[in-house]
Design a protein around this motif. Structure first.
Motif, PDB file in Angstrom:
ATOM      1  N   LYS A   1      -0.951 -20.141  -9.313  1.00  0.00           N
ATOM      2  CA  LYS A   1      -2.147 -19.734  -8.569  1.00  0.00           C
ATOM      3  C   LYS A   1      -3.271 -20.773  -8.567  1.00  0.00           C
ATOM      4  O   LYS A   1      -3.998 -20.899  -7.581  1.00  0.00           O
ATOM      5  CB  LYS A   1      -2.688 -18.426  -9.156  1.00  0.00           C
TER       6      LYS A   1
ATOM      7  N   ASN B   1      -3.729 -23.351  -5.701  1.00  0.00           N
ATOM      8  CA  ASN B   1      -4.287 -22.808  -4.463  1.00  0.00           C
ATOM      9  C   ASN B   1      -5.808 -22.744  -4.526  1.00  0.00           C
ATOM     10  O   ASN B   1      -6.495 -23.035  -3.538  1.00  0.00           O
ATOM     11  CB  ASN B   1      -3.717 -21.413  -4.205  1.00  0.00           C
ATOM     12  N   THR B   2      -6.334 -22.357  -5.691  1.00  0.00           N
ATOM     13  CA  THR B   2      -7.789 -22.327  -5.851  1.00  0.00           C
ATOM     14  C   THR B   2      -8.374 -23.731  -5.819  1.00  0.00           C
ATOM     15  O   THR B   2      -9.446 -23.956  -5.245  1.00  0.00           O
ATOM     16  CB  THR B   2      -8.160 -21.619  -7.163  1.00  0.00           C
TER      17      THR B   2
ATOM     18  N   THR C   1       1.147 -15.658   2.642  1.00  0.00           N
ATOM     19  CA  THR C   1       1.743 -16.722   1.837  1.00  0.00           C
ATOM     20  C   THR C   1       3.162 -17.023   2.287  1.00  0.00           C
ATOM     21  O   THR C   1       3.855 -16.167   2.852  1.00  0.00           O
ATOM     22  CB  THR C   1       1.756 -16.331   0.354  1.00  0.00           C
TER      23      THR C   1
ATOM     24  N   GLU D   1     -11.757 -15.102  -2.314  1.00  0.00           N
ATOM     25  CA  GLU D   1     -10.305 -14.904  -2.346  1.00  0.00           C
ATOM     26  C   GLU D   1      -9.945 -13.427  -2.220  1.00  0.00           C
ATOM     27  O   GLU D   1      -8.928 -13.077  -1.613  1.00  0.00           O
ATOM     28  CB  GLU D   1      -9.740 -15.485  -3.640  1.00  0.00           C
TER      29      GLU D   1
ATOM     30  N   PRO E   1      -4.256 -16.235  -2.169  1.00  0.00           N
ATOM     31  CA  PRO E   1      -3.436 -16.240  -3.388  1.00  0.00           C
ATOM     32  C   PRO E   1      -3.909 -17.251  -4.424  1.00  0.00           C
ATOM     33  O   PRO E   1      -3.202 -18.212  -4.753  1.00  0.00           O
ATOM     34  CB  PRO E   1      -2.048 -16.600  -2.856  1.00  0.00           C
ATOM     35  N   GLY E   2      -5.107 -17.051  -4.947  1.00  0.00           N
ATOM     36  CA  GLY E   2      -5.652 -17.991  -5.916  1.00  0.00           C
ATOM     37  C   GLY E   2      -5.940 -17.345  -7.251  1.00  0.00           C
ATOM     38  O   GLY E   2      -5.519 -16.226  -7.548  1.00  0.00           O
ATOM     39  N   ILE E   3      -6.707 -18.066  -8.042  1.00  0.00           N
ATOM     40  CA  ILE E   3      -7.008 -17.606  -9.389  1.00  0.00           C
ATOM     41  C   ILE E   3      -7.971 -16.432  -9.379  1.00  0.00           C
ATOM     42  O   ILE E   3      -8.044 -15.666 -10.352  1.00  0.00           O
ATOM     43  CB  ILE E   3      -7.583 -18.782 -10.218  1.00  0.00           C
TER      44      ILE E   3
ATOM     45  N   SER F   1      -7.811 -13.694  -7.508  1.00  0.00           N
ATOM     46  CA  SER F   1      -7.044 -12.452  -7.531  1.00  0.00           C
ATOM     47  C   SER F   1      -6.441 -12.202  -8.904  1.00  0.00           C
ATOM     48  O   SER F   1      -6.329 -11.049  -9.348  1.00  0.00           O
ATOM     49  CB  SER F   1      -5.935 -12.510  -6.470  1.00  0.00           C
ATOM     50  N   VAL F   2      -6.058 -13.277  -9.589  1.00  0.00           N
ATOM     51  CA  VAL F   2      -5.538 -13.136 -10.955  1.00  0.00           C
ATOM     52  C   VAL F   2      -6.612 -12.602 -11.889  1.00  0.00           C
ATOM     53  O   VAL F   2      -6.372 -11.700 -12.699  1.00  0.00           O
ATOM     54  CB  VAL F   2      -5.000 -14.488 -11.468  1.00  0.00           C
TER      55      VAL F   2
END
Length: 337
Positions: free
Chosen positions: A120, A123-124, A194, A283, A289-291, A293-294
């Protein structure tokens, strides 16, 4: 041989040039080490606060991961396997020890954290990097136009416009962009899809998230750039170049901009933290789909280890950028006459 007069009146050899250079490098190295230690200590404090804050959230992380049908024995077994039944300071110390060796542990769902971040975080970085490029270009172009023609039409537009975008948060700008360029015109997609590798499937999906991040930071950096260029234009050699009849653009690029560059770089480096912080909201809005969302998912799961790992990774990236800006400023100041 060069000599110097001591306080007692005796003549002694002057220090060798190599010794002077060595002392300067030692001084710079000491300052760099002090800055790194200070920021590492601050990051450690932030990580400790993150652990405490997530631990204070209501609910059970393991119960959330196992589901409602999990028995008390299953929950206790998973907590013991993850070390969640130990005291918070011990858990934090264990995680810090693993962090220093590159072992970030696993999530409450059993997924290695390193794998999640490796999938991830690029992407960020792509999103933040593109936003930083746009911010840099806008800052230099807008600041230069404003500084060269302080009473022109562009200056009268930039003055209120930059103030407005600074005051508006990223989620408002993102919403306006979606309504204007996705729902209204259909030029760009509002949701990120994605591909098989987990990256955005098309470059057009990056446009609106990048603009949502870059617009607020561009407003601030345009004003900083304009102020830095205006201050640098007061230097004596700039005045001499004007008396020599050099073109205004040549004076700006060759004489004014190099003096203002450290201040501009420091402001842009500070914006890196704002870009990574704003990525959490942006995001989420664009399903990117980056950090971000994590981090949102880890907070919902009360996964302190994953939250701290995200904070540690982004904090390290921000620290490196700020350190580079500090070194550039120190080098520039030392090199000035």
């Amino acid at each position: 041989m060069a000599v110097e007069l001591s306080e007692t009146g005796t003549v002694t050899p002057a220090p060798a040039a190599a010794a002077v250079v060595s002392r300067r490098f030692t001084t710079v190295g000491t300052r760099v080490a002090a800055v790194i230690a200070q920021r590492a200590g601050l990051l450690l404090l932030v990580l400790a606060l993150v652990f405490v804050a997530v631990d204070l959230l209501p609910g059970s992380a393991v119960k959330s991961a196992l589901g409602r049908d999990a028995t008390a024995e299953q929950i206790a077994a998973r907590e013991h396997a993850l070390g969640l039944d130990r005291a918070l300071p011990i858990r934090f110390a264990t995680w810090i020890k693993g962090l220093l060796t590159g072992d970030l542990g696993t999530t409450v769902r059993g997924t290695p954290i390193t794998d999640i971040l490796a999938a991830k975080f690029p992407n960020t970085l792509l999103l933040g990097g593109l936003a930083l490029v746009v911010t840099t270009a806008a800052a230099i172009a807008g600041g230069a136009v404003w500084a060269m023609r302080p009473r022109g039409v562009a200056a009268r537009v930039l003055s209120p416009a930059t103030t407005m975008v600074i005051a508006v948060p990223e989620f408002v700008i993102a919403t306006v962009l979606v309504f204007a360029f996705s729902l209204g015109t259909g030029w760009f997609p509002a949701v990120t899809i994605t591909d098989a590798a987990g990256a955005p499937a098309d470059a057009s999906m990056l446009v609106l998230p990048v603009l949502a991040l870059a617009i607020p930071q561009s407003g601030w950096n345009i004003r900083v750039t304009r102020a830095a260029l205006a201050e640098a234009s007061l230097a004596p050699h700039v005045h001499a170049a004007e008396l020599d009849g050099l073109a205004r653009r040549h004076i700006l690029l060759r004489h004014i901009l190099p003096l203002a560059l450290p201040t501009i770089a420091t402001s842009l480096a500070t914006s890196v933290g704002m870009l990574l912080g704003g990525a959490l909201v942006v995001e989420t809005i664009f399903n990117y789909p980056g950090i971000g969302s994590v981090l949102a998912g880890s907070v919902a799961d009360r996964d302190a280890v994953l939250v701290a790992s995200v904070v540690a990774l982004t904090g390290a990236a921000i620290t490196l950028v700020l350190l580079a800006a500090d070194l550039l400023r120190a080098w520039s100041v030392k090199g000035r006459p």
